[in-house]
Design a protein around this motif. Structure first.
Motif, PDB file in Angstrom:
ATOM      1  N   VAL A  53       9.411  -0.346 -13.622  1.00 25.23           N
ATOM      2  CA  VAL A  53       8.641   0.681 -12.910  1.00 25.23           C
ATOM      3  C   VAL A  53       9.440   1.336 -11.768  1.00 25.23           C
ATOM      4  N   CYS A  54      10.597   0.804 -11.465  1.00 20.33           N
ATOM      5  CA  CYS A  54      11.393   1.342 -10.347  1.00 20.33           C
ATOM      6  C   CYS A  54      11.933   2.734 -10.724  1.00 20.33           C
ATOM      7  N   PRO A  55      11.710   3.731  -9.866  1.00 17.52           N
ATOM      8  CA  PRO A  55      12.151   5.092 -10.196  1.00 17.52           C
ATOM      9  C   PRO A  55      13.635   5.368  -9.914  1.00 17.52           C
ATOM     10  N   VAL A  56      14.313   4.435  -9.227  1.00 18.79           N
ATOM     11  CA  VAL A  56      15.705   4.697  -8.826  1.00 18.79           C
ATOM     12  C   VAL A  56      16.668   4.226  -9.922  1.00 18.79           C
ATOM     13  N   VAL A  57      17.489   5.140 -10.413  1.00 28.23           N
ATOM     14  CA  VAL A  57      18.457   4.807 -11.471  1.00 28.23           C
ATOM     15  C   VAL A  57      19.864   4.989 -10.908  1.00 28.23           C
ATOM     16  N   LYS A  70      18.411  -0.316 -12.098  1.00 28.78           N
ATOM     17  CA  LYS A  70      17.470   0.198 -11.104  1.00 28.78           C
ATOM     18  C   LYS A  70      17.854  -0.314  -9.710  1.00 28.78           C
ATOM     19  N   ALA A  71      17.078   0.088  -8.695  1.00 28.17           N
ATOM     20  CA  ALA A  71      17.350  -0.399  -7.334  1.00 28.17           C
ATOM     21  C   ALA A  71      16.972  -1.868  -7.206  1.00 28.17           C
ATOM     22  N   ILE A  72      16.085  -2.342  -8.066  1.00 30.48           N
ATOM     23  CA  ILE A  72      15.815  -3.789  -8.175  1.00 30.48           C
ATOM     24  C   ILE A  72      16.339  -4.200  -9.539  1.00 30.48           C
ATOM     25  N   TYR A  73      17.189  -5.220  -9.551  1.00 28.78           N
ATOM     26  CA  TYR A  73      17.912  -5.495 -10.791  1.00 28.78           C
ATOM     27  C   TYR A  73      18.484  -6.909 -10.791  1.00 28.78           C
ATOM     28  N   VAL A  85      17.318  -8.794  -7.500  1.00 29.80           N
ATOM     29  CA  VAL A  85      17.719  -8.505  -6.127  1.00 29.80           C
ATOM     30  C   VAL A  85      17.427  -7.023  -5.869  1.00 29.80           C
ATOM     31  N   ILE A  86      17.114  -6.679  -4.624  1.00 24.56           N
ATOM     32  CA  ILE A  86      16.909  -5.271  -4.282  1.00 24.56           C
ATOM     33  C   ILE A  86      18.093  -4.787  -3.470  1.00 24.56           C
ATOM     34  N   ASN A  87      18.654  -3.660  -3.879  1.00 34.49           N
ATOM     35  CA  ASN A  87      19.677  -3.013  -3.063  1.00 34.49           C
ATOM     36  C   ASN A  87      18.932  -2.096  -2.095  1.00 34.49           C
ATOM     37  N   GLU A  90      19.551   1.627  -1.654  1.00 28.87           N
ATOM     38  CA  GLU A  90      19.131   2.538  -2.729  1.00 28.87           C
ATOM     39  C   GLU A  90      17.604   2.637  -2.845  1.00 28.87           C
ATOM     40  N   CYS A  91      16.931   1.602  -2.394  1.00 34.25           N
ATOM     41  CA  CYS A  91      15.473   1.512  -2.566  1.00 34.25           C
ATOM     42  C   CYS A  91      14.747   2.595  -1.768  1.00 34.25           C
ATOM     43  N   LEU A  92      13.752   3.203  -2.379  1.00 33.71           N
ATOM     44  CA  LEU A  92      12.956   4.234  -1.696  1.00 33.71           C
ATOM     45  C   LEU A  92      11.890   3.612  -0.813  1.00 33.71           C
ATOM     46  N   GLY A  93      11.592   2.357  -1.089  1.00 34.51           N
ATOM     47  CA  GLY A  93      10.379   1.800  -0.497  1.00 34.51           C
ATOM     48  C   GLY A  93      10.586   0.670   0.463  1.00 34.51           C
ATOM     49  N   HIS A  94      11.653   0.721   1.242  1.00 33.46           N
ATOM     50  CA  HIS A  94      11.846  -0.372   2.201  1.00 33.46           C
ATOM     51  C   HIS A  94      10.613  -0.482   3.093  1.00 33.46           C
ATOM     52  N   VAL A  98       6.104   3.823   1.062  1.00 29.91           N
ATOM     53  CA  VAL A  98       6.818   4.906   0.405  1.00 29.91           C
ATOM     54  C   VAL A  98       6.813   4.743  -1.116  1.00 29.91           C
ATOM     55  N   CYS A  99       7.044   3.534  -1.592  1.00 30.01           N
ATOM     56  CA  CYS A  99       7.103   3.342  -3.047  1.00 30.01           C
ATOM     57  C   CYS A  99       6.319   2.084  -3.435  1.00 30.01           C
ATOM     58  N   ALA A 100       6.970   0.932  -3.314  1.00 32.06           N
ATOM     59  CA  ALA A 100       6.317  -0.357  -3.564  1.00 32.06           C
ATOM     60  C   ALA A 100       5.814  -0.537  -4.992  1.00 32.06           C
ATOM     61  N   LYS A 101       6.336   0.257  -5.931  1.00 36.00           N
ATOM     62  CA  LYS A 101       5.919   0.095  -7.332  1.00 36.00           C
ATOM     63  C   LYS A 101       6.274  -1.301  -7.852  1.00 36.00           C
ATOM     64  N   CYS A 102       7.444  -1.796  -7.402  1.00 40.16           N
ATOM     65  CA  CYS A 102       7.868  -3.118  -7.872  1.00 40.16           C
ATOM     66  C   CYS A 102       6.937  -4.207  -7.346  1.00 40.16           C
ATOM     67  N   VAL A 103       6.478  -4.034  -6.114  1.00 44.45           N
ATOM     68  CA  VAL A 103       5.580  -5.038  -5.517  1.00 44.45           C
ATOM     69  C   VAL A 103       4.293  -5.126  -6.342  1.00 44.45           C
ATOM     70  N   ASN A 112       9.454  -9.399  -1.265  1.00 43.62           N
ATOM     71  CA  ASN A 112       9.064  -9.459   0.140  1.00 43.62           C
ATOM     72  C   ASN A 112      10.039  -8.611   0.971  1.00 43.62           C
ATOM     73  N   PHE A 113       9.568  -7.479   1.443  1.00 43.82           N
ATOM     74  CA  PHE A 113      10.427  -6.580   2.226  1.00 43.82           C
ATOM     75  C   PHE A 113      10.629  -7.077   3.648  1.00 43.82           C
ATOM     76  N   HIS A 114       9.941  -8.129   4.030  1.00 37.05           N
ATOM     77  CA  HIS A 114      10.096  -8.649   5.396  1.00 37.05           C
ATOM     78  C   HIS A 114      11.130  -9.776   5.484  1.00 37.05           C
TER      79      HIS A 114
HETATM   80  S1  SF4 Z   1      10.204  -0.212  -3.678  1.00 37.01           S
HETATM   81 FE1  SF4 Z   1      10.754  -1.291  -5.552  1.00 37.01          FE
HETATM   82  S2  SF4 Z   1      10.231   0.160  -7.210  1.00 37.01           S
HETATM   83 FE2  SF4 Z   1      10.350   1.351  -5.304  1.00 37.01          FE
HETATM   84  S3  SF4 Z   1      12.479   2.097  -5.208  1.00 37.01           S
HETATM   85 FE3  SF4 Z   1      12.390   0.145  -4.080  1.00 37.01          FE
HETATM   86  S4  SF4 Z   1      13.003  -1.381  -5.574  1.00 37.01           S
HETATM   87 FE4  SF4 Z   1      12.407   0.449  -6.721  1.00 37.01          FE
END
Ligand code: SF4
Ligand code: SF4
Length: 133
Positions: A53-57, A70-73, A85-87, A90-94, A98-103, A112-114
């Motif tokens: 579901v992550c939109p970042v390629v 993806k940004a989570i990979y 792991v999340i980079n 690159e992630c839109l949703g720190h 903003v995003c949080a689709k992966c959550v 866990n972004f914290h």
């Molecule tokens: S919040 Fe999750 S789904 Fe959204 S860009 Fe970051 S890693 Fe990808």
């Protein structure tokens, strides 16, 4: 690598760097910076639902950019630990708003972004430097 990950007497620090070494043979104090992966590595089953579901390629460095990730990979097949792991750069949703689709996609709730970087000190008798390739 898998054997190392499973060995009861080996403690494996990934995403980590040695910041300082003090002491001498038999009694080194090693300061390690363990960077946050924003995914609980003990809970993650590497199911890949989050990455779907992550939109970042981005180009996949493991495949010399010939494929994408993806940004989570997962860094590469058979990576140890077997966890995503999340980079964050690159992630839109720190900020999850903003995003949080992966959550939302992770049924195990292991993103866990914290999380924050940890500083760990280990006492060891010997240091072996092996660069690997
Ligand atoms: S919040 Fe999750 S789904 Fe959204 S860009 Fe970051 S890693 Fe990808
Ligand atoms: S973070 Fe969650 S959704 Fe992503 S691979 Fe791990 S268990 Fe699956």
């Amino acid at each position: 690598m898998t054997d190392v990950g499973r060995h009861p007497r080996i403690k494996l620090y990934v995403l980590s760097e040695v910041k300082e070494v003090k002491g001498s043979v038999g009694n080194f104090k090693v300061k390690i910076l363990k960077k946050s992966r924003y995914v609980d590595e003990k809970e993650c089953t590497a199911c890949g639902d989050c990455a779907r579901v992550c939109p970042v390629v981005r180009p996949d460095a493991f495949n010399y950019g010939l494929s994408s990730r993806k940004a989570i990979y997962s860094p590469f097949p058979q990576a140890v630990p077997s966890a995503y792991v999340i980079n964050v750069s690159e992630c839109l949703g720190h900020n999850p708003a903003v995003c949080a689709k992966c959550v939302e996609a992770c049924k195990k709730g292991c993103i866990n972004f914290h999380m924050s970087d940890e500083e760990i000190t280990e006492t060891v008798g010997t240091i072996v430097v092996a660069t690997g390739m």
